[in-house]
Design a protein around this motif. Sequence first.
Motif, PDB file in Angstrom:
ATOM      1  N   ASN A 109       0.844  -0.912   0.055  1.00 41.92           N
ATOM      2  CA  ASN A 109       0.224  -0.097   0.009  1.00 41.92           C
ATOM      3  C   ASN A 109       1.245   1.214  -0.070  1.00 41.92           C
ATOM      4  OD1 ASN A 109      -3.096  -1.036   0.318  1.00 41.92           O
ATOM      5  ND2 ASN A 109      -1.995  -2.196   2.139  1.00 41.92           N
ATOM      6  N   LEU A 110       0.525   2.440  -1.133  1.00 47.00           N
ATOM      7  CA  LEU A 110       1.339   3.529  -1.070  1.00 47.00           C
ATOM      8  C   LEU A 110       0.088   4.256  -0.783  1.00 47.00           C
ATOM      9  CD1 LEU A 110       3.823   3.318  -3.511  1.00 47.00           C
ATOM     10  CD2 LEU A 110       4.376   2.703  -0.940  1.00 47.00           C
ATOM     11  N   VAL A 118      -1.844   1.693  -4.257  1.00 46.17           N
ATOM     12  CA  VAL A 118      -2.209   3.309  -4.469  1.00 46.17           C
ATOM     13  C   VAL A 118      -2.765   4.184  -4.959  1.00 46.17           C
ATOM     14  CG1 VAL A 118      -1.087   5.348  -5.917  1.00 46.17           C
ATOM     15  CG2 VAL A 118       0.035   3.529  -5.982  1.00 46.17           C
ATOM     16  N   ASN A 119      -3.103   5.017  -3.190  1.00 51.00           N
ATOM     17  CA  ASN A 119      -4.344   6.155  -3.083  1.00 51.00           C
ATOM     18  C   ASN A 119      -3.349   7.453  -2.806  1.00 51.00           C
ATOM     19  OD1 ASN A 119      -6.369   7.129  -1.833  1.00 51.00           O
ATOM     20  ND2 ASN A 119      -6.173   6.175  -0.010  1.00 51.00           N
ATOM     21  N   ASN A 159       0.045  15.218  -8.756  1.00 48.79           N
ATOM     22  CA  ASN A 159       1.009  14.827  -9.776  1.00 48.79           C
ATOM     23  C   ASN A 159       1.733  13.491  -8.315  1.00 48.79           C
ATOM     24  OD1 ASN A 159       0.882  16.480 -12.064  1.00 48.79           O
ATOM     25  ND2 ASN A 159       2.160  18.121 -10.944  1.00 48.79           N
ATOM     26  N   ALA A 160       1.599  11.928  -9.483  1.00 48.63           N
ATOM     27  CA  ALA A 160       2.521  11.058  -8.593  1.00 48.63           C
ATOM     28  C   ALA A 160       3.957  10.865  -9.366  1.00 48.63           C
ATOM     29  CB  ALA A 160       1.996  10.528  -7.844  1.00 48.63           C
ATOM     30  N   TYR A 177      -7.677   9.319  -5.504  1.00 51.58           N
ATOM     31  CA  TYR A 177      -7.636   8.543  -6.893  1.00 51.58           C
ATOM     32  C   TYR A 177      -7.231   6.983  -5.814  1.00 51.58           C
ATOM     33  CZ  TYR A 177      -8.983  10.587 -11.046  1.00 51.58           C
ATOM     34  OH  TYR A 177     -10.352  11.120 -12.077  1.00 51.58           O
ATOM     35  N   LEU A 178      -7.598   5.834  -6.550  1.00 47.15           N
ATOM     36  CA  LEU A 178      -7.328   4.792  -5.723  1.00 47.15           C
ATOM     37  C   LEU A 178      -7.085   3.691  -7.000  1.00 47.15           C
ATOM     38  CD1 LEU A 178      -6.509   3.123  -3.181  1.00 47.15           C
ATOM     39  CD2 LEU A 178      -9.299   2.634  -3.187  1.00 47.15           C
ATOM     40  N   TYR A 179      -6.219   3.147  -7.146  1.00 42.12           N
ATOM     41  CA  TYR A 179      -5.215   2.176  -8.251  1.00 42.12           C
ATOM     42  C   TYR A 179      -4.720   1.198  -7.921  1.00 42.12           C
ATOM     43  CZ  TYR A 179      -1.915   5.934  -8.793  1.00 42.12           C
ATOM     44  OH  TYR A 179      -0.902   6.661  -8.688  1.00 42.12           O
TER      45      TYR A 179
END
Length: 502
Positions: A18-19, A41-42, A47-48, A140-142
Amino acid sequence: MLFLIIFTLLINVLALVNLTIDEQFSETETALKLLQSQYQVNQTVRNAAFYFQPFQVDQDKYLTVELTFLFPYDGDVDLEFSITKNKDDNTSSDIDIFYDLNAQYLRKQYQIIQINPFTFDKNDKFYIDVKIKETNFKDYLYLLKITKTSNKICPNYCGNSLLGQCDTENGICSCFSEYVDLDCSKKASQLTMKEPLQNIKIQKQEYFYFQRDQLNSNITLNFGLMNSQYETSGVEIFIMYENFELGVPCEQFSNYNFSLKNKSSHSEVIDLAPLIFDENLQRYQRLLITISAQYSALIYLQASISTSESNFDIDSSLIIVYVLVSIAIVLLLTWIIVIVIRYRRSSRVQNVGYNVSHPQNNNNRRNLSSLTANLVDHYMPKLKYFQILEFPDFQDLDIQETCSVCLLEYQKQAICRFTPCHHIFHADCLEQWIMKHENCPLCRTALDYKTLKELLNQNNLTAFKQHLQKEKLKKNNIVIQSHLFSNAQTELRMIHNQAENP
């Protein structure tokens, strides 16, 4: 079997890291190094940035990075997903930046970027950028997944093999019927020429496809609204030839596009030639259609053969009919001519045979003519065909090979006669003819008794003159030879005298 499934699930759960990408992460302004193959990723900031570095043993493998969004849902994912090779040392160029434009333009829930083998080494770094473009966005959760495989991965595994079949050699999904897009994720209705699609409700976006066959080279597509809301519906239509780089047509890429603003219908002639037969899919490529509407609308779609192609088909059919009818007429006329010729030949042969077997009829006809059988035999005697051809007068002439009276070919031993005008006929055929007409059947030269006598005398006189000319020429040759012999003797005497009195 159950134990194996549970064990696999546990491995997947334990492997998932989990990030959380938040404000605290943004302040560091650094890219997060990815050491595992899967992450959840949450992302709460715009920007990530991540990066990973392949090993040397990975150089002959495909590097695949997949994003599967749990939130937001398909059609609402408004971001830019890209991968850049060696971005940190400023050595990257445009060819080192990779995008999933299909997913970006369609705002898809699943996005994928693949990097081909032997395009990198162990020192290269690949930077993953996820930039959210939505203004008022929530978290955004992916899932972020990195895989290294020997074969190319099909996008989203073609709906986990439920919506299509994966060609692992090319990484292309062969979508099942009623599904389109690179990963077969869009459900589409098939448009055929048999019946139009009517009362189709467009809420936001709907997809359609037309399957080309070998016969049609172009078609006419007719679109229209089932009601009078064309001023407010905002219906737009995008058409694209199926390819395997861009999934379905949209505003950013299409081969044809138009709207129904301020009009209730539209017709478009579509060239189907670019839709070629795909050997891998064993079918022709499809014509893809996307219809979007700002507000709910009822539409109809119809496909038909274009007017130009229809006219061409009609014209070509008429040409074929005309050609076949013409050939039939020519054959019929040829058959009739052959029958007539054969009938005439047989009739003449029968008449000749009848006249020979019934001499009393011939005698009656001869009484009407100035010629008799004896006169005919005297002036035009019977000879065999090959004997006539040996006469000097016939050596330089173009001799006919068939009798002009009965139209039968001459045999070598056939009994024939020749006229003073140097034409050859069967003996009986010529005799029967001149008893009626008293002229040559071929050139119509008169062959009555008086004319035959004059022609014979003329031929005799001509022959006598030719004989005199030959005798005179012979005497001249003797005189010339005598003079030459006398001169030769004189020269010999002179040579002999010179030899005795040197």
